[in-house]
Structures are given as C-alpha cells and as structure tokens.
Design a protein around this motif. Structure first.
Motif, mmCIF file in Angstrom:
data_model
loop_
_atom_site.group_PDB
_atom_site.id
_atom_site.type_symbol
_atom_site.label_atom_id
_atom_site.label_comp_id
_atom_site.label_asym_id
_atom_site.label_seq_id
_atom_site.Cartn_x
_atom_site.Cartn_y
_atom_site.Cartn_z
ATOM 1 N N SER A 49 -44.261 14.226 -42.508
ATOM 2 C CA SER A 49 -44.385 14.663 -41.341
ATOM 3 C C SER A 49 -46.045 15.179 -41.065
ATOM 4 C CB SER A 49 -43.587 15.870 -41.241
ATOM 5 O OG SER A 49 -42.265 15.740 -41.273
ATOM 6 N N ARG A 50 -46.342 14.753 -39.677
ATOM 7 C CA ARG A 50 -47.834 15.045 -39.633
ATOM 8 C C ARG A 50 -48.013 15.968 -38.084
ATOM 9 N NH1 ARG A 50 -47.840 10.587 -42.205
ATOM 10 N NH2 ARG A 50 -49.410 10.110 -43.981
ATOM 11 N N LEU A 51 -48.803 16.749 -38.055
ATOM 12 C CA LEU A 51 -49.232 17.213 -36.896
ATOM 13 C C LEU A 51 -50.845 16.794 -36.495
ATOM 14 C CD1 LEU A 51 -48.296 21.074 -37.055
ATOM 15 C CD2 LEU A 51 -47.094 19.359 -36.088
ATOM 16 N N GLU A 52 -50.879 16.227 -35.209
ATOM 17 C CA GLU A 52 -52.249 15.817 -34.828
ATOM 18 C C GLU A 52 -52.657 16.923 -33.914
ATOM 19 O OE1 GLU A 52 -53.930 12.979 -31.536
ATOM 20 O OE2 GLU A 52 -53.097 12.025 -33.454
ATOM 21 N N LEU A 53 -53.681 17.792 -34.398
ATOM 22 C CA LEU A 53 -54.382 18.903 -33.893
ATOM 23 C C LEU A 53 -55.616 18.379 -32.922
ATOM 24 C CD1 LEU A 53 -54.197 21.435 -36.766
ATOM 25 C CD2 LEU A 53 -52.384 21.128 -34.774
ATOM 26 N N SER A 54 -55.528 18.651 -31.706
ATOM 27 C CA SER A 54 -56.772 18.110 -30.846
ATOM 28 C C SER A 54 -57.326 19.277 -30.030
ATOM 29 C CB SER A 54 -56.106 16.984 -29.777
ATOM 30 O OG SER A 54 -55.481 16.055 -30.538
ATOM 31 N N ARG A 55 -58.426 18.810 -30.127
ATOM 32 C CA ARG A 55 -59.630 19.946 -29.116
ATOM 33 C C ARG A 55 -60.316 19.087 -28.215
ATOM 34 N NH1 ARG A 55 -64.500 23.062 -28.547
ATOM 35 N NH2 ARG A 55 -65.669 21.846 -30.083
ATOM 36 N N PHE A 56 -60.021 19.140 -27.023
ATOM 37 C CA PHE A 56 -60.531 18.233 -25.935
ATOM 38 C C PHE A 56 -61.900 18.894 -25.624
ATOM 39 C CE2 PHE A 56 -56.728 16.373 -25.643
ATOM 40 C CZ PHE A 56 -56.771 15.192 -25.132
#
Length: 145
Positions: free
Chosen positions: A64-71
C-alpha cells in the motif's frame, strides 16, 4: 480483464516535509520524492501548466502507498481537510497497528489529535480516528487476539 491492484491513494498537503515525517513516524517508509511538471502532467490531471512536489510513502509490506503532493502551481482551490466524518467524498485512510496506545503517543508528538475516543469493536479491534498533519483524517485499528 482483471484489476491488478490499488496502486496508491493521493493526498494533497501544504507542508510536504511535515506530512512525510508524520507518516514515517506511523511506520510507512519513504519510497522517494520527485518534482512533477510539464505539459504531459497537466494533460493527465486536466490542470494545464502544473508544478507539484510529490513524496511516495509505502507500508512496510510494500502493498500500500500514499502519494503526498504539494502543489506549487496551480494554487490549491479547495480545502476539505476539516470536513466531518459524514461528509460526501473520500473520508479517511485506515491503518492497522500493533500497539494503538504507543502509536497514539508517538503521533501525538507530531500534532495528531484524537477525534472521538478509542473504542472496542466487538472484542475484535480497538479503533479510533485521529486528525494528523493539516487536519487529515486517519483511522487506526489494533486487532485484539
């Protein structure tokens, strides 16, 4: 055609370093960080010209993975982080932990706050919701044996 797997869940954050630190403390492993920009990325998301910093964290079993994004571009236009648990749309991510009390103590040092209380679900699980970094709703479950 058969579904192969769920690859990841995406979460948009303001402070990428803080979010990574929180999820690493929870027990996920940092798989990598990257900057994504370019015309191709905007075609996928429908946002046009975009510039995003991402970090991928995964569970220790690698499933399982989380993709953490900062725009960085375009600017964030909506904020659903403090929506109540009965709001429409994505609600939370649930993690299984070995020791709920220890996990809560460790995450408390990173600003996590208990939403309601820790409950016993039919003698099978101890469960709770917490608000993690930036108010993200996280579920924690300890299997009782």
């Amino acid at each position: 055609m058969t579904l192969k797997r769920m690859d990841n869940v995406g979460i948009v954050v303001e402070d990428l370093d803080r979010a990574v630190d929180f999820f690493v403390e929870l027990g996920l492993e940092l798989e990598g960080r990257a900057t994504i920009e370019g015309e191709w990325a905007g075609r996928v998301t429908g946002l046009g010209d975009q510039h995003v910093e991402v970090a991928m964290v995964r569970t220790q079993d690698g499933h399982s993975r989380l993709e953490l994004s900062r725009f960085l571009r375009p600017a964030v236009i909506a904020d659903h982080r403090r929506a109540p648990v009965n709001a429409l749309g994505y609600l939370r991510v649930m993690f299984a932990v070995d020791d709920l009390d220890d996990t809560l103590a460790r995450l408390g040092k990173h600003g996590a706050e208990l939403v309601g209380e820790v409950v016993d679900y039919q003698g099978v699980y101890r469960l709770c919701y917490i608000r993690g970094p930036e108010g993200l709703l996280i579920g924690l479950a300890q299997e009782l044996s």
